[in-house]
Design a protein around this motif. Structure first.
Motif, PDB file in Angstrom:
ATOM      1  N   LYS A  27       0.549  -1.216   0.031  1.00  0.00           N
ATOM      2  CA  LYS A  27      -0.019   0.166   0.235  1.00  0.00           C
ATOM      3  C   LYS A  27       0.865   1.280  -0.099  1.00  0.00           C
ATOM      4  O   LYS A  27       0.185   2.387   0.025  1.00  0.00           O
ATOM      5  CB  LYS A  27      -0.897   0.111   1.256  1.00  0.00           C
ATOM      6  CG  LYS A  27      -1.803  -1.124   1.263  1.00  0.00           C
ATOM      7  CD  LYS A  27      -2.754  -0.825   2.587  1.00  0.00           C
ATOM      8  CE  LYS A  27      -3.748  -1.928   2.387  1.00  0.00           C
ATOM      9  NZ  LYS A  27      -4.268  -2.157   3.775  1.00  0.00           N
ATOM     10  N   GLY A  28       2.269   1.025  -0.019  1.00  0.00           N
ATOM     11  CA  GLY A  28       3.015   2.354   0.123  1.00  0.00           C
ATOM     12  C   GLY A  28       3.316   2.838   1.350  1.00  0.00           C
ATOM     13  O   GLY A  28       3.949   3.899   1.582  1.00  0.00           O
ATOM     14  N   GLU A  29       3.064   1.981   2.473  1.00  0.00           N
ATOM     15  CA  GLU A  29       3.207   2.554   3.870  1.00  0.00           C
ATOM     16  C   GLU A  29       4.412   1.887   4.484  1.00  0.00           C
ATOM     17  O   GLU A  29       4.630   0.718   4.281  1.00  0.00           O
ATOM     18  CB  GLU A  29       1.968   2.167   4.646  1.00  0.00           C
ATOM     19  CG  GLU A  29       0.659   2.797   4.038  1.00  0.00           C
ATOM     20  CD  GLU A  29      -0.661   2.237   4.915  1.00  0.00           C
ATOM     21  OE1 GLU A  29      -0.563   1.243   5.612  1.00  0.00           O
ATOM     22  OE2 GLU A  29      -1.586   2.828   4.670  1.00  0.00           O
ATOM     23  N   GLU A  30       5.118   2.934   5.244  1.00  0.00           N
ATOM     24  CA  GLU A  30       6.183   2.067   6.113  1.00  0.00           C
ATOM     25  C   GLU A  30       5.768   1.242   7.267  1.00  0.00           C
ATOM     26  O   GLU A  30       4.688   1.453   7.834  1.00  0.00           O
ATOM     27  CB  GLU A  30       7.019   3.381   6.525  1.00  0.00           C
ATOM     28  CG  GLU A  30       7.711   4.292   5.595  1.00  0.00           C
ATOM     29  CD  GLU A  30       8.693   5.414   6.166  1.00  0.00           C
ATOM     30  OE1 GLU A  30       8.557   5.407   7.265  1.00  0.00           O
ATOM     31  OE2 GLU A  30       9.316   6.030   5.344  1.00  0.00           O
ATOM     32  N   TYR A  31       6.597   0.201   7.482  1.00  0.00           N
ATOM     33  CA  TYR A  31       6.212  -0.539   8.512  1.00  0.00           C
ATOM     34  C   TYR A  31       7.539  -1.261   9.238  1.00  0.00           C
ATOM     35  O   TYR A  31       8.467  -1.200   8.448  1.00  0.00           O
ATOM     36  CB  TYR A  31       5.010  -1.685   8.030  1.00  0.00           C
ATOM     37  CG  TYR A  31       5.685  -2.837   7.054  1.00  0.00           C
ATOM     38  CD1 TYR A  31       6.253  -3.884   7.615  1.00  0.00           C
ATOM     39  CD2 TYR A  31       5.870  -2.526   5.687  1.00  0.00           C
ATOM     40  CE1 TYR A  31       6.844  -4.998   6.792  1.00  0.00           C
ATOM     41  CE2 TYR A  31       6.374  -3.435   4.966  1.00  0.00           C
ATOM     42  CZ  TYR A  31       6.821  -4.842   5.554  1.00  0.00           C
ATOM     43  OH  TYR A  31       7.317  -5.557   4.627  1.00  0.00           O
ATOM     44  N   GLY A  32       7.408  -1.595  10.250  1.00  0.00           N
ATOM     45  CA  GLY A  32       8.298  -2.489  11.009  1.00  0.00           C
ATOM     46  C   GLY A  32       9.897  -1.700  11.341  1.00  0.00           C
ATOM     47  O   GLY A  32       9.616  -0.487  11.255  1.00  0.00           O
ATOM     48  N   TRP A  33      10.766  -2.150  11.734  1.00  0.00           N
ATOM     49  CA  TRP A  33      11.714  -1.413  12.013  1.00  0.00           C
ATOM     50  C   TRP A  33      12.883  -1.081  10.864  1.00  0.00           C
ATOM     51  O   TRP A  33      12.765  -1.947   9.760  1.00  0.00           O
ATOM     52  CB  TRP A  33      12.749  -2.373  13.029  1.00  0.00           C
ATOM     53  CG  TRP A  33      12.353  -2.937  14.419  1.00  0.00           C
ATOM     54  CD1 TRP A  33      11.387  -3.677  14.466  1.00  0.00           C
ATOM     55  CD2 TRP A  33      12.850  -2.272  15.610  1.00  0.00           C
ATOM     56  NE1 TRP A  33      11.175  -3.896  15.744  1.00  0.00           N
ATOM     57  CE2 TRP A  33      11.922  -3.007  16.531  1.00  0.00           C
ATOM     58  CE3 TRP A  33      13.577  -1.379  15.716  1.00  0.00           C
ATOM     59  CZ2 TRP A  33      11.876  -2.575  17.624  1.00  0.00           C
ATOM     60  CZ3 TRP A  33      13.809  -0.874  17.343  1.00  0.00           C
ATOM     61  CH2 TRP A  33      12.811  -1.629  18.033  1.00  0.00           C
ATOM     62  N   SER A  34      13.259  -0.060  10.802  1.00  0.00           N
ATOM     63  CA  SER A  34      14.334   0.178   9.934  1.00  0.00           C
ATOM     64  C   SER A  34      15.463  -0.444   9.812  1.00  0.00           C
ATOM     65  O   SER A  34      15.932  -1.071  11.002  1.00  0.00           O
ATOM     66  CB  SER A  34      14.616   2.128   9.778  1.00  0.00           C
ATOM     67  OG  SER A  34      15.261   2.075  10.926  1.00  0.00           O
ATOM     68  N   SER A  35      16.146  -0.633   8.524  1.00  0.00           N
ATOM     69  CA  SER A  35      17.482  -1.245   8.542  1.00  0.00           C
ATOM     70  C   SER A  35      18.482  -0.246   8.138  1.00  0.00           C
ATOM     71  O   SER A  35      18.218   0.608   7.572  1.00  0.00           O
ATOM     72  CB  SER A  35      17.225  -2.388   7.264  1.00  0.00           C
ATOM     73  OG  SER A  35      16.236  -3.143   7.619  1.00  0.00           O
ATOM     74  N   THR A  36      19.676  -0.714   8.730  1.00  0.00           N
ATOM     75  CA  THR A  36      20.972   0.256   8.479  1.00  0.00           C
ATOM     76  C   THR A  36      21.187  -0.162   7.135  1.00  0.00           C
ATOM     77  O   THR A  36      21.427  -1.303   6.715  1.00  0.00           O
ATOM     78  CB  THR A  36      22.064  -0.199   9.513  1.00  0.00           C
ATOM     79  OG1 THR A  36      21.484   0.260  10.745  1.00  0.00           O
ATOM     80  CG2 THR A  36      23.204   0.678   9.498  1.00  0.00           C
ATOM     81  N   VAL A  37      21.522   0.836   6.400  1.00  0.00           N
ATOM     82  CA  VAL A  37      22.426   0.587   5.099  1.00  0.00           C
ATOM     83  C   VAL A  37      23.838   0.931   4.879  1.00  0.00           C
ATOM     84  O   VAL A  37      24.286   1.955   5.848  1.00  0.00           O
ATOM     85  CB  VAL A  37      21.725   1.468   4.046  1.00  0.00           C
ATOM     86  CG1 VAL A  37      22.353   1.313   2.545  1.00  0.00           C
ATOM     87  CG2 VAL A  37      20.277   1.379   4.001  1.00  0.00           C
ATOM     88  N   PHE A  38      24.600   0.103   4.442  1.00  0.00           N
ATOM     89  CA  PHE A  38      26.102   0.224   4.404  1.00  0.00           C
ATOM     90  C   PHE A  38      26.392   0.292   2.989  1.00  0.00           C
ATOM     91  O   PHE A  38      25.827  -0.151   2.008  1.00  0.00           O
ATOM     92  CB  PHE A  38      26.602  -1.213   4.761  1.00  0.00           C
ATOM     93  CG  PHE A  38      26.460  -1.295   6.543  1.00  0.00           C
ATOM     94  CD1 PHE A  38      27.390  -0.967   7.347  1.00  0.00           C
ATOM     95  CD2 PHE A  38      25.438  -2.135   6.814  1.00  0.00           C
ATOM     96  CE1 PHE A  38      27.238  -1.073   8.650  1.00  0.00           C
ATOM     97  CE2 PHE A  38      25.394  -2.197   8.233  1.00  0.00           C
ATOM     98  CZ  PHE A  38      26.304  -1.650   9.172  1.00  0.00           C
ATOM     99  N   CYS A  39      27.576   1.060   2.739  1.00  0.00           N
ATOM    100  CA  CYS A  39      28.197   1.291   1.537  1.00  0.00           C
ATOM    101  C   CYS A  39      29.667   1.165   1.589  1.00  0.00           C
ATOM    102  O   CYS A  39      30.316   1.391   2.662  1.00  0.00           O
ATOM    103  CB  CYS A  39      27.534   2.479   0.812  1.00  0.00           C
ATOM    104  SG  CYS A  39      28.001   4.003   1.842  1.00  0.00           S
ATOM    105  N   THR A  40      30.327   1.176   0.430  1.00  0.00           N
ATOM    106  CA  THR A  40      31.710   1.235   0.714  1.00  0.00           C
ATOM    107  C   THR A  40      32.006   2.803   1.090  1.00  0.00           C
ATOM    108  O   THR A  40      31.360   3.979   0.857  1.00  0.00           O
ATOM    109  CB  THR A  40      32.469   1.190  -0.723  1.00  0.00           C
ATOM    110  OG1 THR A  40      32.134   2.088  -1.753  1.00  0.00           O
ATOM    111  CG2 THR A  40      32.255  -0.394  -0.955  1.00  0.00           C
TER     112      THR A  40
END
Length: 88
Positions: A27-40
């Motif tokens: 439905k385009g709604e945020e849910y749950g815990w956010s996740s950490t994004v890693f990059c170089t």
């Protein structure tokens, strides 16, 4: 084991945290815990940061790191700062 490997990659400056990402439902709604994004590190800071770092000697780098630590925490323990910087 995974967390340990991730920390080691960060300590060796191969990876860095570059954001957070939220799950999105159908439905385009945020849910749950956010996740950490890693990059170089290169993709986050760009290559010029490494070129500048190559021009700084060990002593100057340690002084700059120490200054930043004291800006963030004026009560920091000098022995812990050295251990943090040198890993000893």
């Amino acid at each position: 084991m995974f967390n340990r490997a991730l920390v080691e990659l960060q300590m060796k400056m191969y990876l860095t945290m570059c954001g957070r990402q939220q799950k999105i439902s159908q439905k385009g709604e945020e849910y749950g815990w956010s996740s950490t994004v890693f990059c170089t590190v290169e993709s986050y800071f760009g290559n010029d940061v490494f070129e500048k770092a190559d021009k700084i000697g060990d002593r100057e780098a340690a002084e700059k790191i120490t200054e930043q630590i004291y800006r963030l925490n004026p009560e920091a323990n000098p022995k812990k700062i050295i251990k943090f910087i040198k890993g000893v």
